[in-house]
Design an enzyme around this catalytic site. Structure first.
Site, PDB file in Angstrom:
ATOM      1  N   CYS A  88      41.354  46.287  50.918  1.00  9.55           N
ATOM      2  CA  CYS A  88      42.106  46.626  49.698  1.00  9.55           C
ATOM      3  C   CYS A  88      43.266  47.523  50.079  1.00  9.55           C
ATOM      4  CB  CYS A  88      41.172  47.337  48.717  1.00  9.55           C
ATOM      5  SG  CYS A  88      41.953  47.816  47.171  1.00  9.55           S
ATOM      6  N   HIS A 130      38.093  40.139  43.165  1.00 12.54           N
ATOM      7  CA  HIS A 130      38.435  41.491  43.608  1.00 12.54           C
ATOM      8  C   HIS A 130      39.457  42.135  42.660  1.00 12.54           C
ATOM      9  CE1 HIS A 130      39.592  44.387  47.030  1.00 12.54           C
ATOM     10  NE2 HIS A 130      40.565  44.557  46.147  1.00 12.54           N
ATOM     11  N   GLU A 131      40.505  41.367  42.330  1.00 10.44           N
ATOM     12  CA  GLU A 131      41.572  41.934  41.483  1.00 10.44           C
ATOM     13  C   GLU A 131      41.095  42.133  40.044  1.00 10.44           C
ATOM     14  OE1 GLU A 131      43.774  43.146  43.193  1.00 10.44           O
ATOM     15  OE2 GLU A 131      43.481  41.926  44.977  1.00 10.44           O
ATOM     16  N   HIS A 134      39.264  45.302  39.668  1.00  7.17           N
ATOM     17  CA  HIS A 134      40.142  46.479  39.554  1.00  7.17           C
ATOM     18  C   HIS A 134      40.448  46.799  38.093  1.00  7.17           C
ATOM     19  CE1 HIS A 134      41.388  47.852  43.522  1.00  7.17           C
ATOM     20  NE2 HIS A 134      41.681  46.630  43.923  1.00  7.17           N
TER      21      HIS A 134
HETATM   22 ZN    ZN Z   1      41.941  46.011  45.857  1.00  7.48          ZN
END
Ligand code: ZN
Length: 156
Positions: A88, A130-131, A134
């Site tokens: 990341c 993953h995004e 966030h």
């Molecule tokens: Zn990330």
């Protein structure tokens, strides 16, 4: 376009839940342009708005097959699982093993507010998950299996 400052792991803003985008205006377009430029400047494969200090549900992904922008993304369906290394931009110099779906179906909106559906697998599925994490204040380090390890600083 302009580079934006990337927020790091220890900053509270990365732990906040992002708001849905309601206005598809020039500011959103500017944010998306800046996010893509910032992601590419780090040789990253994905970036979420809170990583540049904006608590909106906006992500960009580019695994080398073209830029994908998604506003208000939602994972509709997923299948399978793959465990692989993940990094990341907000956690520089480190990576770790994370299990993600092998395949996902994601809905979202374009910068103009038009509905879109993406089906993705392997790396693209991993990046989307993953995004989208966030946007709910979740970092991959929350899900890592085993220890983080050091890598060259050009990971996502
Ligand atoms: Zn990330």
């Amino acid at each position: 376009m302009a580079l934006r400052q990337v927020r790091l792991q220890n900053e509270d803003i990365l732990r906040k839940k992002c708001r849905e985008v309601k206005n598809f205006d020039d500011r959103l377009a500017q944010l998306l342009d800046d996010m893509a430029e910032t992601m590419h400047s780090y040789n990253g494969v994905g970036l979420a708005a809170p990583q540049v200090g904006i608590l909106k549900r906006v992500i960009v992904v580019d695994i080398g097959e073209g830029l994908v922008e998604l506003v208000n993304p939602v994972i509709l369906d997923s299948k399978g699982s793959v465990t692989d290394n993940e990094g990341c931009i907000s956690v520089p110099g480190l990576a770790g093993k994370v299990t993600r779906p092998k395949w996902v179906k994601v809905s979202g909106l374009t910068r103009d507010g038009e509905q879109m559906i993406i089906e993705a697998e392997d790396l693209m599925a991993r990046c989307l998950c993953h995004e989208i994490d966030h946007l709910d204040g979740i970092l991959y380090t929350d899900k890592v299996e085993g220890d983080l390890f050091e890598v060259e600083e050009d990971e996502d």
